[in-house]
Design a protein around this motif. Sequence first.
Motif, short mmCIF file in Angstrom:
data_model
loop_
_atom_site.label_atom_id
_atom_site.label_comp_id
_atom_site.label_asym_id
_atom_site.label_seq_id
_atom_site.Cartn_x
_atom_site.Cartn_y
_atom_site.Cartn_z
N HIS A 73 131.93 23.77 47.26
CA HIS A 73 131.37 25.06 47.64
C HIS A 73 131.02 25.91 46.41
O HIS A 73 130.12 26.75 46.48
CB HIS A 73 132.35 25.83 48.51
CG HIS A 73 132.49 25.27 49.89
ND1 HIS A 73 133.16 25.94 50.90
CD2 HIS A 73 132.07 24.11 50.43
CE1 HIS A 73 133.14 25.20 51.99
NE2 HIS A 73 132.48 24.09 51.73
N SER A 74 131.74 25.68 45.33
CA SER A 74 131.61 26.54 44.15
C SER A 74 130.86 25.91 43.00
O SER A 74 130.26 26.63 42.18
CB SER A 74 133.00 26.96 43.66
OG SER A 74 133.74 27.60 44.68
N ASP B 9 134.93 29.95 38.14
CA ASP B 9 133.80 30.41 38.93
C ASP B 9 133.59 31.90 38.69
O ASP B 9 134.33 32.54 37.96
CB ASP B 9 134.02 30.11 40.40
CG ASP B 9 135.21 30.88 40.97
OD1 ASP B 9 136.20 31.06 40.23
OD2 ASP B 9 135.15 31.32 42.13
N ALA B 10 132.57 32.45 39.33
CA ALA B 10 132.22 33.85 39.08
C ALA B 10 133.09 34.84 39.84
O ALA B 10 133.20 36.00 39.44
CB ALA B 10 130.75 34.08 39.42
N VAL B 11 133.75 34.39 40.92
CA VAL B 11 134.46 35.34 41.79
C VAL B 11 135.97 35.13 41.79
O VAL B 11 136.69 35.79 42.55
CB VAL B 11 133.92 35.27 43.24
CG1 VAL B 11 132.48 35.75 43.28
CG2 VAL B 11 134.03 33.86 43.81
N GLY B 12 136.47 34.22 40.98
CA GLY B 12 137.92 34.07 40.84
C GLY B 12 138.58 33.19 41.88
O GLY B 12 139.79 33.32 42.11
N GLU B 13 137.81 32.27 42.48
CA GLU B 13 138.40 31.38 43.49
C GLU B 13 138.92 30.06 42.89
O GLU B 13 139.55 29.28 43.59
CB GLU B 13 137.38 31.08 44.59
CG GLU B 13 137.03 32.32 45.41
CD GLU B 13 135.96 32.07 46.45
OE1 GLU B 13 136.03 32.70 47.53
OE2 GLU B 13 135.05 31.26 46.19
N HIS B 14 138.64 29.83 41.61
CA HIS B 14 139.10 28.61 40.94
C HIS B 14 139.60 28.96 39.53
O HIS B 14 138.92 29.67 38.80
CB HIS B 14 137.98 27.57 40.81
CG HIS B 14 137.48 27.06 42.12
ND1 HIS B 14 138.05 25.97 42.76
CD2 HIS B 14 136.48 27.50 42.92
CE1 HIS B 14 137.40 25.76 43.90
NE2 HIS B 14 136.45 26.67 44.02
N GLY C 84 142.49 26.19 43.33
CA GLY C 84 141.37 26.85 43.99
C GLY C 84 141.69 27.15 45.43
O GLY C 84 142.58 26.54 46.03
N ILE C 85 140.96 28.10 45.99
CA ILE C 85 141.20 28.50 47.38
C ILE C 85 140.02 28.15 48.29
O ILE C 85 140.07 28.44 49.48
CB ILE C 85 141.53 30.00 47.49
CG1 ILE C 85 140.39 30.86 46.95
CG2 ILE C 85 142.83 30.31 46.76
CD1 ILE C 85 140.59 32.36 47.19
N VAL C 86 138.97 27.55 47.73
CA VAL C 86 137.86 27.01 48.53
C VAL C 86 137.54 25.63 47.97
O VAL C 86 137.89 25.30 46.84
CB VAL C 86 136.60 27.92 48.49
CG1 VAL C 86 136.91 29.29 49.07
CG2 VAL C 86 136.05 28.05 47.08
N PRO C 87 136.87 24.77 48.75
CA PRO C 87 136.54 23.43 48.26
C PRO C 87 135.71 23.47 46.98
O PRO C 87 134.86 24.34 46.79
CB PRO C 87 135.75 22.81 49.43
CG PRO C 87 136.24 23.54 50.64
CD PRO C 87 136.48 24.94 50.17
N LEU C 88 135.92 22.49 46.12
CA LEU C 88 135.19 22.41 44.86
C LEU C 88 133.68 22.43 45.07
O LEU C 88 132.94 23.10 44.36
CB LEU C 88 135.57 21.13 44.10
CG LEU C 88 136.96 21.02 43.51
CD1 LEU C 88 137.12 19.67 42.83
CD2 LEU C 88 137.24 22.15 42.52
#
Length: 286
Positions: A158-159, A114-119, A152-156
């Motif tokens: 969401h990203s 992703d663009a912000v590094g959450e996955h 990942g640190i947020v649900p798939l």
Amino acid sequence: GRHGITLIFFLGSVFSPYYARARRRVGDGGDPLDHCAVNVALYGAPRRWAMTERPRDALARSVDTLAIGPSSLRWTGTMLEARVDEVTAPVPGRVRGTVRVQPRALTGHSEQLDAVGEHRWSPIAPSARVEVDLTHPRLTWRGEGYFDTNAGIVPLEHSFARWTWARAPLADGTAVLYDVTRRDGSDLALALRIGRDGSVTRESSPPAATLPTGAWRMGRATRADGGQAARLVETLEDTPFYTRSVIDTHLFGERVTGMHDSLCLDRFQRGWVQTLVPFRNPRRFW
């Protein structure tokens, strides 16, 4: 080509309707370790499917082991050993036995999806020798395999809106493709050539190539060298939001046969899809 097996160990089962409800209820993301799962998919004859979710009390882990309920992974220093003992769904049955994954090389490579590094995704062992010894059903074979991890640190959902992935052996290594459509409207197209020594080279992605839709009208696409076609060989999983297939395509100058995944997270979020998932993804409390 007669048999195949896929194993996925989840810490926070990303496709779990129970986990989704917990996130909505508590409002703070919920506890991923209270929603662990082991997925075993056996292909050929016979076919088996198991994906049982369990709570935190069923989880045990150390620096070299991970156990979820009666199934476990253990890194021996040179080999990943999986011991599986799972009940199938929706028709009850058993998948029990040992799968040993002997990597030819470890990459140490990781990619931000992703663009912000959450996955992040890592093709840990893009090429491996695999030994499958099952007692239920009674099957034994040796073949080629692959081992990777997503975190990942947020649900798939969401990203990402959707993604496709493919892996195929090359004469001198492995090709891996990862195409992602993000929620912010941007795209990521990864095309990796991974050598037998684990070295990773990022290549220009070949042109897009279409594949037939699944029975649920799930779109499928991959990539193939310019002027070449891609062909669907076999559908292994066909669901409203996910397909797993064997494909024939042309990558980096070679005709190859490999594995292919297609995931649509817009479809996954639909209410009617969420009502179907528990039939193949039961939850136990031990």
